[in-house]
Write an enzyme that holds these catalytic residues in place. Structure first.
Site, mmCIF file in Angstrom:
data_model
loop_
_atom_site.group_PDB
_atom_site.id
_atom_site.type_symbol
_atom_site.label_atom_id
_atom_site.label_comp_id
_atom_site.label_asym_id
_atom_site.label_seq_id
_atom_site.Cartn_x
_atom_site.Cartn_y
_atom_site.Cartn_z
ATOM 1 N N CYS A 49 80.942 8.986 44.454
ATOM 2 C CA CYS A 49 80.624 7.558 44.497
ATOM 3 C C CYS A 49 81.899 6.770 44.178
ATOM 4 C CB CYS A 49 79.535 7.123 43.530
ATOM 5 S SG CYS A 49 77.970 7.942 43.832
ATOM 6 N N ARG A 79 84.913 9.112 48.596
ATOM 7 C CA ARG A 79 84.209 9.550 47.389
ATOM 8 C C ARG A 79 82.707 9.695 47.607
ATOM 9 N NH1 ARG A 79 87.203 9.101 42.824
ATOM 10 N NH2 ARG A 79 85.282 9.176 41.651
ATOM 11 N N TRP A 92 77.381 8.650 47.033
ATOM 12 C CA TRP A 92 77.101 10.058 47.325
ATOM 13 C C TRP A 92 75.803 10.336 46.581
ATOM 14 C CZ3 TRP A 92 76.524 14.804 44.827
ATOM 15 C CH2 TRP A 92 76.629 15.935 45.651
ATOM 16 N N ASN A 110 78.509 5.545 38.903
ATOM 17 C CA ASN A 110 78.990 6.817 39.434
ATOM 18 C C ASN A 110 78.719 7.864 38.360
ATOM 19 O OD1 ASN A 110 80.470 8.997 40.383
ATOM 20 N ND2 ASN A 110 82.447 8.128 39.798
ATOM 21 N N GLY A 111 77.859 8.838 38.663
ATOM 22 C CA GLY A 111 77.561 9.865 37.667
ATOM 23 C C GLY A 111 76.085 10.188 37.658
ATOM 24 N N GLU A 155 90.754 30.169 52.091
ATOM 25 C CA GLU A 155 91.072 28.764 52.317
ATOM 26 C C GLU A 155 90.886 28.388 53.794
ATOM 27 O OE1 GLU A 155 91.416 26.239 50.602
ATOM 28 O OE2 GLU A 155 92.544 24.811 51.808
ATOM 29 N N LYS A 180 88.307 25.517 55.147
ATOM 30 C CA LYS A 180 88.701 24.379 55.973
ATOM 31 C C LYS A 180 87.837 24.314 57.224
ATOM 32 C CE LYS A 180 90.533 22.616 53.696
ATOM 33 N NZ LYS A 180 91.216 22.705 52.410
ATOM 34 N N GLU A 205 83.937 23.529 56.464
ATOM 35 C CA GLU A 205 83.550 22.232 55.909
ATOM 36 C C GLU A 205 83.720 21.097 56.910
ATOM 37 O OE1 GLU A 205 85.766 20.977 52.421
ATOM 38 O OE2 GLU A 205 87.582 21.869 53.198
ATOM 39 N N HIS A 216 83.220 47.831 54.165
ATOM 40 C CA HIS A 216 82.192 47.928 53.119
ATOM 41 C C HIS A 216 80.999 47.022 53.409
ATOM 42 C CE1 HIS A 216 84.965 50.400 50.931
ATOM 43 N NE2 HIS A 216 85.888 49.481 51.099
ATOM 44 N N LYS A 230 85.238 13.436 48.223
ATOM 45 C CA LYS A 230 86.585 13.910 47.890
ATOM 46 C C LYS A 230 86.713 14.300 46.426
ATOM 47 C CE LYS A 230 91.102 14.201 48.884
ATOM 48 N NZ LYS A 230 91.320 15.489 49.565
HETATM 49 C C1 F6R Z 1 88.331 21.382 50.290
HETATM 50 C C2 F6R Z 1 88.443 20.451 49.194
HETATM 51 C C3 F6R Z 1 87.720 20.748 47.924
HETATM 52 C C4 F6R Z 1 88.610 20.381 46.724
HETATM 53 C C5 F6R Z 1 87.828 20.552 45.419
HETATM 54 C C6 F6R Z 1 88.690 20.292 44.207
HETATM 55 O O1 F6R Z 1 89.061 20.950 51.399
HETATM 56 O O2 F6R Z 1 89.091 19.457 49.302
HETATM 57 O O3 F6R Z 1 87.312 22.070 47.862
HETATM 58 O O4 F6R Z 1 89.738 21.197 46.743
HETATM 59 O O5 F6R Z 1 86.728 19.700 45.404
HETATM 60 O O6 F6R Z 1 89.180 18.981 44.213
HETATM 61 P P1 F6R Z 1 90.428 18.566 43.333
HETATM 62 O O7 F6R Z 1 91.626 19.273 43.874
HETATM 63 O O8 F6R Z 1 90.508 17.078 43.476
HETATM 64 O O9 F6R Z 1 90.124 19.003 41.924
#
Ligand code: F6R
Length: 616
Positions: A2, A28, A75, A101-102, A494, A498, A501, A517, A611
């Site tokens: 949020c 956010r 959110w 927010n929370g 990773e 990517k 998501e 396995h 984010k």
């Molecule tokens: C994936 C992504 C998330 C963040 C995670 C941690 O592309 O962006 O998995 O890496 O939410 O966020 P930070 O780095 O802000 O603690």
């Protein structure tokens, strides 16, 4: 999660200012958005509210001009994605606007109590309890005011041009009392249009105050404030704040007393230019970011290396992509510095940390510096006496302020929900630190610069177009697998993260050795399998894994410096030794982006994500 943005000042377009701020905070959360603004020109200050479901995108607001406004991009946590559940929320009389927010953990009991007392709720959110609690608190103080008036005090101003200091003070005191009644982690802001001020309080979720020349601001994230001011105050947990046209005050929320000293930071971050998609812009910024790190952060990397060498145990902690970077750090330190470091995901670290003591070092990795699972882990490590360090992108963030030694990633604002440049920046610092631990810092720096140059070539010599064509070919796949060994194992995780998501293709990363396995049962004719095969000791083993997948009909995409018959598609990358992970991060980022475009998806704002994950 949020986004909150508020403004009080001399401008008469507050709703527009807030709308522009919310657009910067949209990463956010983007389930719905809304703004409450004070209407100009009426003798009785009125609150006007606009709410919408869905992303802000290019939205405009129909709210008229006025000197103060408060907005929110949501959110969803409690209550579905509806206009009624969008913030701001109002009290029964429509006098105050509240955004949040929370999570308010005890909202059910509070709601029950408020309904019994006659309040009417119009949403399913936990936030709305704050509106009604504020209403009750202010009703109490309004009657005190009435007594003051009857003794000849100035009539409390409802006029547009005469905000009352006393009224603002009453608002913040009411909010602090309400805040004490809330369980959980929250940042809350309340606009009182009659008093022309915004009161706020925070515990857990971030809140930043901006000291402007045309009024004052607040936001969930500093990056939304930079076009207005670089003078920022980061509220700490347990603090409250009041902003008006010409004042910013910070309070200790427990005692209700104003703080004598308020730290004002002068932020140096450069605001980046908008582009079609932040994701591609941020992928393309990586060479610049890595070069900047090599030039400016070598000293910090050496300090981190020294701290690591002195510690009895070392723990790299992060969430999501940051956890993958942490896991990669584990391999880099083992290979380059012969030093053991554990990697643990932020949400699990608290359950594994009983053995920490004053000789332990915990290194938090985070783009935002606000991820709640990470922050809680770091705080519990601190309680056990451990030393804390961080690799963090957002200057002044909670993590940045919490630890003993912060290394800024200097990647600039990262607006796409997916971590790209902040991810490779973390690897860059870890690479330099691993070399520094061996007294070979200059070698690490040079290698990072070389990786930056190779990524630059990759981005400009036709290989992006090759990946675009590949994406067109595999865009309708249901599943996709990525394998790697050694340091390429976290890179496989990773890459899969990517891809899934942003494209919503089911993608999984595996350690190459785990194939036999069980994983290999997933492969069907035509299933795309990305194989990370740098020129290191893993090369021949991972090639065998690729052969085994191919024998079962898998479509093999090799990311490797070395050609091989097993590749159905070969994405050639440079051989950069121990920096291979940094270079190999980039092709999957581009593939993820192109897959999203082919599938008609918005790469900057994937569904259900936000984010900065500030709720548990
Ligand atoms: C994936 C992504 C998330 C963040 C995670 C941690 O592309 O962006 O998995 O890496 O939410 O966020 P930070 O780095 O802000 O603690």
């Amino acid at each position: 999660m949020c986004g909150i943005f508020g403004y009080v000042g001399t401008r008469d377009d507050a709703a527009q200012v807030v709308l522009a701020g919310l657009k910067k905070l949209e990463y956010r959360g983007y389930d719905s958005w809304g703004i409450a603004a004070r209407q100009n020109g009426s003798a009785l200050a009125r609150l006007l509210v606009e709410k919408h479901t869905g992303k802000i995108g290019q939205a405009t607001t129909s709210l008229p001009g006025g000197p103060s406004a408060l907005g929110h991009t949501r959110w969803a946590t409690h209550g579905g994605v509806t206009e009624a559940n969008a913030h701001p929320h109002l009290d029964c009389q429509g006098r105050l606007a509240v955004i949040h927010n929370g999570i308010i953990e005890n909202h059910t009991e509070l709601r029950r109590e408020l309904v019994a007392a006659g309040h009417t709720f119009t949403s399913q959110t936990d936030t709305e309890v704050v509106c009604h609690l504020m209403e009750d608190e202010l009703r109490g103080s309004d009657s005190e005011e009435a007594i003051e008036r009857s003794h000849g005090a100035t009539v409390r101003s409802h006029e547009a041009t005469r905000p009352s200091e006393t009224g603002c003070e009453r608002l913040i005191q009411a909010l602090m009392r309400v805040f004490h009644r809330l369980d959980g982690l929250s940042a809350i802001s309340v606009l009182d249009p009659q008093e022309q001020c915004i009161a706020a309080a925070k515990n857990g979720s971030p809140l930043v105050l901006g000291w402007g020349t045309d009024g004052n601001y607040l936001a969930s994230d500093s990056s939304a404030l930079l076009e207005h001011t670089r003078k920022l105050t980061f509220l700490e947990d347990g603090q409250a704040a009041l902003i008006g046209t010409d004042f910013v005050k910070v309070y200790d929320a427990a005692s209700g007393q104003p703080q004598a000293e308020v730290r004002i930071w002068d932020i140096t971050w450069q605001e980046e230019v908008d582009s079609l998609h932040y994701m591609t812009k941020e992928i393309n910024e990586q060479p610049l970011v890595l070069r900047r790190l090599a030039a400016e952060r070598a000293g910090d990397a050496q300090q981190l290396a020294d701290a690591i060498q002195q510690a009895s145990t070392v723990h790299f902690v992060g969430c999501g992509s940051a956890a993958n970077a942490a896991r990669c750090g584990e391999y880099l330190f083992s290979r380059i510095a012969s030093r053991q470091a554990n990697c643990v995901v932020g949400s699990e670290f608290g359950y594994l940390a009983d053995f920490l003591d004053a000789r332990s070092l915990v290194v938090g990795l985070s783009q935002s510096g606000e991820t709640i699972d990470l922050l809680e882990s770091m705080k519990s490590a601190r309680r056990r006496g451990a030393a804390l360090a961080a690799l963090v992108n957002v200057e002044g963030s909670s993590l940045y302020r919490l630890v003993d030694h912060s290394i800024l990633l200097s990647a600039g604002p990262e607006r796409c929900v997916l971590a790209t440049k902040s991810f490779t920046a973390k690897l860059g610092v870890l690479l330099m630190a691993a070399y520094a631990a061996q007294g070979r810092l200059a070698e690490g720096q040079a290698l990072l610069e070389r990786a930056a140059t190779e990524i630059q070539s990759f981005l400009s010599d036709g290989r992006v177009e090759q990946i675009r064509a590949l994406a067109a070919r595999i865009a309708s796949s249901e599943h996709l697998y990525v394998i790697g060994r050694g340091p390429s194992y976290p890179m496989a995780l990773e890459a899969a993260l990517k891809i899934k998501e942003v494209s919503y293709i089911h993608a999984e990363g595996f350690a190459g050795g785990e194939l036999k396995h069980g994983v290999i049962a997933l492969v069907e004719p035509g299933t795309p399998c990305v194989v990370l095969a740098p020129n290191d000791e893993t090369f021949y083993s991972i090639l065998s894994g690729a052969e085994e997948i191919k024998a079962r009909g898998g479509y093999i995409i090799g990311i490797s410096p070395t050609p091989s018959d097993v590749w159905d598609e070969h994405i050639q990358v440079a051989d950069v030794g121990e920096a291979a992970s940094i270079v190999n991060a980039v092709p999957p980022q581009i593939l993820a982006y192109e897959l999203a475009l082919h599938r008609g998806l918005d790469p900057d704002k994937p569904r259900n994500l936000a984010k900065s994950v500030t709720v548990k």
